[in-house]
Design a protein around this motif. Structure first.
Motif, PDB file in Angstrom:
ATOM      1  N   PRO A  70      16.617  -3.802  42.780  1.00  0.00           N
ATOM      2  CA  PRO A  70      17.803  -4.079  43.703  1.00  0.00           C
ATOM      3  C   PRO A  70      18.897  -3.895  42.963  1.00  0.00           C
ATOM      4  CG  PRO A  70      16.471  -6.072  43.743  1.00  0.00           C
ATOM      5  CD  PRO A  70      15.609  -5.064  43.000  1.00  0.00           C
ATOM      6  N   GLY A  71      18.962  -4.386  41.715  1.00  0.00           N
ATOM      7  CA  GLY A  71      20.350  -4.587  40.823  1.00  0.00           C
ATOM      8  C   GLY A  71      20.462  -3.074  40.450  1.00  0.00           C
ATOM      9  N   VAL A  72      19.680  -2.096  40.095  1.00  0.00           N
ATOM     10  CA  VAL A  72      20.133  -1.030  39.758  1.00  0.00           C
ATOM     11  C   VAL A  72      20.669  -0.381  41.169  1.00  0.00           C
ATOM     12  CG1 VAL A  72      19.274   1.327  39.278  1.00  0.00           C
ATOM     13  CG2 VAL A  72      18.468  -0.709  37.819  1.00  0.00           C
ATOM     14  N   ALA A  73      19.868  -0.379  42.186  1.00  0.00           N
ATOM     15  CA  ALA A  73      20.334   0.396  43.398  1.00  0.00           C
ATOM     16  C   ALA A  73      21.899  -0.113  43.917  1.00  0.00           C
ATOM     17  CB  ALA A  73      19.324   0.068  44.715  1.00  0.00           C
ATOM     18  N   ARG A  74      22.094  -1.382  43.792  1.00  0.00           N
ATOM     19  CA  ARG A  74      23.260  -1.869  44.041  1.00  0.00           C
ATOM     20  C   ARG A  74      24.617  -1.325  43.139  1.00  0.00           C
ATOM     21  NH1 ARG A  74      21.143  -7.354  43.744  1.00  0.00           N
ATOM     22  NH2 ARG A  74      19.904  -7.975  45.911  1.00  0.00           N
ATOM     23  N   THR A  75      24.190  -1.561  41.846  1.00  0.00           N
ATOM     24  CA  THR A  75      25.218  -0.978  40.966  1.00  0.00           C
ATOM     25  C   THR A  75      25.314   0.708  41.012  1.00  0.00           C
ATOM     26  OG1 THR A  75      24.429  -2.623  39.232  1.00  0.00           O
ATOM     27  CG2 THR A  75      25.514  -0.798  38.409  1.00  0.00           C
ATOM     28  N   LEU A  76      24.444   1.416  41.442  1.00  0.00           N
ATOM     29  CA  LEU A  76      24.490   2.728  41.705  1.00  0.00           C
ATOM     30  C   LEU A  76      25.594   2.765  42.910  1.00  0.00           C
ATOM     31  CD1 LEU A  76      21.063   4.462  41.387  1.00  0.00           C
ATOM     32  CD2 LEU A  76      23.097   5.092  40.187  1.00  0.00           C
ATOM     33  N   ALA A  77      25.526   1.929  44.076  1.00  0.00           N
ATOM     34  CA  ALA A  77      26.135   2.035  45.002  1.00  0.00           C
ATOM     35  C   ALA A  77      27.858   1.845  44.731  1.00  0.00           C
ATOM     36  CB  ALA A  77      25.670   1.186  46.166  1.00  0.00           C
ATOM     37  N   LEU A  78      27.983   1.168  43.867  1.00  0.00           N
ATOM     38  CA  LEU A  78      29.415   0.917  43.322  1.00  0.00           C
ATOM     39  C   LEU A  78      30.165   2.194  43.443  1.00  0.00           C
ATOM     40  CD1 LEU A  78      29.337  -2.260  41.151  1.00  0.00           C
ATOM     41  CD2 LEU A  78      29.881  -2.006  43.576  1.00  0.00           C
ATOM     42  N   ALA A  79      29.596   3.333  42.838  1.00  0.00           N
ATOM     43  CA  ALA A  79      30.117   4.458  42.835  1.00  0.00           C
ATOM     44  C   ALA A  79      30.882   5.039  44.043  1.00  0.00           C
ATOM     45  CB  ALA A  79      29.222   5.634  42.198  1.00  0.00           C
ATOM     46  N   HIS A  80      30.729   4.540  45.065  1.00  0.00           N
ATOM     47  CA  HIS A  80      31.132   4.771  46.375  1.00  0.00           C
ATOM     48  C   HIS A  80      31.826   3.573  47.282  1.00  0.00           C
ATOM     49  CE1 HIS A  80      28.978   8.509  45.770  1.00  0.00           C
ATOM     50  NE2 HIS A  80      27.975   7.744  45.552  1.00  0.00           N
ATOM     51  N   ALA A  81      31.891   2.576  46.391  1.00  0.00           N
ATOM     52  CA  ALA A  81      32.579   1.325  46.967  1.00  0.00           C
ATOM     53  C   ALA A  81      33.940   1.572  46.601  1.00  0.00           C
ATOM     54  CB  ALA A  81      32.059   0.014  46.402  1.00  0.00           C
ATOM     55  N   ASP A  82      34.648   1.943  47.842  1.00  0.00           N
ATOM     56  CA  ASP A  82      35.990   2.188  47.635  1.00  0.00           C
ATOM     57  C   ASP A  82      37.100   1.120  48.289  1.00  0.00           C
ATOM     58  OD1 ASP A  82      35.444   2.747  50.276  1.00  0.00           O
ATOM     59  OD2 ASP A  82      36.378   4.839  50.318  1.00  0.00           O
ATOM     60  N   GLY A  83      36.602   0.107  48.263  1.00  0.00           N
ATOM     61  CA  GLY A  83      37.266  -1.129  48.748  1.00  0.00           C
ATOM     62  C   GLY A  83      37.703  -2.147  47.972  1.00  0.00           C
ATOM     63  N   GLU A  84      38.668  -2.854  48.402  1.00  0.00           N
ATOM     64  CA  GLU A  84      39.077  -4.088  47.306  1.00  0.00           C
ATOM     65  C   GLU A  84      38.148  -5.123  47.063  1.00  0.00           C
ATOM     66  OE1 GLU A  84      42.963  -5.669  48.503  1.00  0.00           O
ATOM     67  OE2 GLU A  84      43.089  -3.889  49.740  1.00  0.00           O
ATOM     68  N   TYR A  85      37.222  -5.413  48.252  1.00  0.00           N
ATOM     69  CA  TYR A  85      36.383  -6.340  48.020  1.00  0.00           C
ATOM     70  C   TYR A  85      34.890  -5.686  48.187  1.00  0.00           C
ATOM     71  CZ  TYR A  85      40.368  -9.149  48.537  1.00  0.00           C
ATOM     72  OH  TYR A  85      41.590  -9.936  48.482  1.00  0.00           O
ATOM     73  N   VAL A  86      33.938  -6.309  47.552  1.00  0.00           N
ATOM     74  CA  VAL A  86      32.380  -6.057  47.738  1.00  0.00           C
ATOM     75  C   VAL A  86      31.543  -7.158  48.108  1.00  0.00           C
ATOM     76  CG1 VAL A  86      30.288  -5.038  46.467  1.00  0.00           C
ATOM     77  CG2 VAL A  86      32.474  -4.120  45.822  1.00  0.00           C
ATOM     78  N   LYS A  87      31.060  -6.708  49.210  1.00  0.00           N
ATOM     79  CA  LYS A  87      30.159  -7.842  49.981  1.00  0.00           C
ATOM     80  C   LYS A  87      28.749  -7.621  49.979  1.00  0.00           C
ATOM     81  CE  LYS A  87      28.979 -11.607  52.535  1.00  0.00           C
ATOM     82  NZ  LYS A  87      29.255 -12.732  52.094  1.00  0.00           N
ATOM     83  N   ILE A  88      27.750  -8.638  49.413  1.00  0.00           N
ATOM     84  CA  ILE A  88      26.562  -8.245  49.239  1.00  0.00           C
ATOM     85  C   ILE A  88      25.732  -8.679  50.479  1.00  0.00           C
ATOM     86  CG2 ILE A  88      24.473  -8.875  48.035  1.00  0.00           C
ATOM     87  CD1 ILE A  88      27.178  -7.736  46.396  1.00  0.00           C
ATOM     88  N   LEU A  89      24.895  -7.957  50.774  1.00  0.00           N
ATOM     89  CA  LEU A  89      24.073  -8.123  51.998  1.00  0.00           C
ATOM     90  C   LEU A  89      22.693  -7.393  52.057  1.00  0.00           C
ATOM     91  CD1 LEU A  89      23.732  -9.480  54.944  1.00  0.00           C
ATOM     92  CD2 LEU A  89      24.173  -7.239  55.975  1.00  0.00           C
ATOM     93  N   ASP A  90      21.600  -8.383  51.375  1.00  0.00           N
ATOM     94  CA  ASP A  90      20.175  -7.892  51.460  1.00  0.00           C
ATOM     95  C   ASP A  90      19.907  -7.199  52.740  1.00  0.00           C
ATOM     96  OD1 ASP A  90      20.281  -8.402  48.951  1.00  0.00           O
ATOM     97  OD2 ASP A  90      19.017 -10.211  49.055  1.00  0.00           O
ATOM     98  N   ALA A  91      18.884  -6.164  52.579  1.00  0.00           N
ATOM     99  CA  ALA A  91      18.338  -5.555  53.915  1.00  0.00           C
ATOM    100  C   ALA A  91      17.698  -6.494  54.834  1.00  0.00           C
ATOM    101  CB  ALA A  91      17.700  -4.212  53.270  1.00  0.00           C
ATOM    102  N   ASP A  92      17.230  -7.435  54.522  1.00  0.00           N
ATOM    103  CA  ASP A  92      16.672  -8.356  55.472  1.00  0.00           C
ATOM    104  C   ASP A  92      17.265  -9.389  55.921  1.00  0.00           C
ATOM    105  OD1 ASP A  92      16.374  -9.467  52.859  1.00  0.00           O
ATOM    106  OD2 ASP A  92      14.031  -9.521  52.752  1.00  0.00           O
ATOM    107  N   ASP A  93      18.565  -9.422  55.306  1.00  0.00           N
ATOM    108  CA  ASP A  93      19.397 -10.964  55.874  1.00  0.00           C
ATOM    109  C   ASP A  93      20.515 -10.380  56.711  1.00  0.00           C
ATOM    110  OD1 ASP A  93      17.984 -12.052  53.937  1.00  0.00           O
ATOM    111  OD2 ASP A  93      19.394 -11.994  52.108  1.00  0.00           O
ATOM    112  N   GLN A  94      21.173 -11.345  57.382  1.00  0.00           N
ATOM    113  CA  GLN A  94      22.154 -11.214  58.446  1.00  0.00           C
ATOM    114  C   GLN A  94      23.426 -11.806  58.301  1.00  0.00           C
ATOM    115  OE1 GLN A  94      20.385 -11.736  62.446  1.00  0.00           O
ATOM    116  NE2 GLN A  94      18.162 -11.467  61.583  1.00  0.00           N
ATOM    117  N   LEU A  95      24.274 -11.508  58.735  1.00  0.00           N
ATOM    118  CA  LEU A  95      25.676 -12.222  58.420  1.00  0.00           C
ATOM    119  C   LEU A  95      25.971 -12.942  59.932  1.00  0.00           C
ATOM    120  CD1 LEU A  95      28.030  -9.462  57.199  1.00  0.00           C
ATOM    121  CD2 LEU A  95      26.637 -11.174  55.842  1.00  0.00           C
ATOM    122  N   PRO A  96      26.255 -14.401  60.013  1.00  0.00           N
ATOM    123  CA  PRO A  96      26.699 -15.027  61.296  1.00  0.00           C
ATOM    124  C   PRO A  96      27.943 -14.729  61.467  1.00  0.00           C
ATOM    125  CG  PRO A  96      25.716 -16.527  59.595  1.00  0.00           C
ATOM    126  CD  PRO A  96      25.813 -15.072  58.744  1.00  0.00           C
TER     127      PRO A  96
END
Length: 254
Positions: A70-96
């Motif tokens: 998962p760490g490698v996958a998330r780091t690869l995704a950063l290449a396309h993270a064009d916002g000021e803030y990065v929020k982590i959400l695992d695939a099996d979790d939910q945001l209240p």
């Protein structure tokens, strides 16, 4: 133009079926005026088993890559993270409700805060939730505070790394997630705590799903020899960062 918070999710085939619930929780979020979200879903691997679960929404992007955890996958995704803030959400979790807005508010209120976390509840298979004692007080978290607590409590932090929201530039400066088979998110959290003040919200910011197939429930995750090695390198990195006396400074500050 709208300002943006980017949600990054690593996913593999067994957890793909939970993406619909994660998406529902994201869509329900209300952000402050002038803000928008984007969701980057990065598969840890190249299979045909994840794409069918990716929501059809222009705010959602899906990419694949060589498997590396998962760490490698998330780091690869950063290449396309064009916002000021990065929020982590695992695939099996939910945001209240309100989770993203509270993260944005904390980081916007104090440029010296580098990252934000919040209270997490376990989401059990029957739909009930369970909390835990020992959360820090609502408000700022000083440098080294999480690291010292973690080292003194059998490598268990008092804040959950899966609740993390972080300034993108600070995340990149630390190299993203650690190259470990597990605990890569804890390693990042402790590195952040070594160089920057954080924030903890006492309001629930994550529903952490407990299910039979999750990676943290597998035997390899609790193998004593590997765990000791992971914890040793996580602590050594955090202590080294602290010893260099490099501190996060907001752009434009002294």
């Amino acid at each position: 133009m709208s300002r943006r918070i980017v949600i990054v999710t690593a996913v593999h085939a067994p957890s793909a079926r939970f993406l619909a619930d994660a998406y529902t929780s994201i869509v329900a979020q209300e952000l402050p005026e002038g803000w928008e979200w984007r969701w980057l879903i990065q598969e840890d691997g190249r299979t045909d088993q994840v794409a069918p679960y990716v929501p059809d929404d222009e705010r959602v992007s899906f990419r694949q890559g060589r498997p590396g955890g998962p760490g490698v996958a998330r780091t690869l995704a950063l290449a396309h993270a064009d916002g000021e803030y990065v929020k982590i959400l695992d695939a099996d979790d939910q945001l209240p409700s309100g989770a993203l807005a509270r993260d944005v508010a904390a980081l916007e209120a104090d440029p010296g805060i580098g990252w934000a976390t919040s209270r997490a509840l376990d989401l059990l298979p029957d739909g009930s939730t369970v909390g835990f004692p020992g959360d820090p007080g609502h408000g700022p978290i000083e440098q080294q505070e999480v690291l010292n607590y973690w080292a003194a409590h059998d490598y268990r932090a008092q804040v959950h790394p899966a609740t993390l929201c972080v300034r993108r530039d600070l995340l990149l400066a630390l190299g993203g997630w650690m190259a470990l088979p597990a605990s890569e998110d804890t390693g990042l959290l402790l590195a952040l705590n070594s160089v920057a003040r954080g924030w903890f919200s006492s309001e629930v910011g994550l529903l952490y799903r407990k299910w039979e197939g999750q990676v943290t429930g597998q035997a390899d995750h609790v193998d004593a020899a590997e765990r000791d090695a992971r914890m040793a390198v996580v602590e050594a990195r955090a202590r080294a960062l602290g010893s260099f006396q490099w501190r996060y400074r907001a752009a434009g500050s002294d």
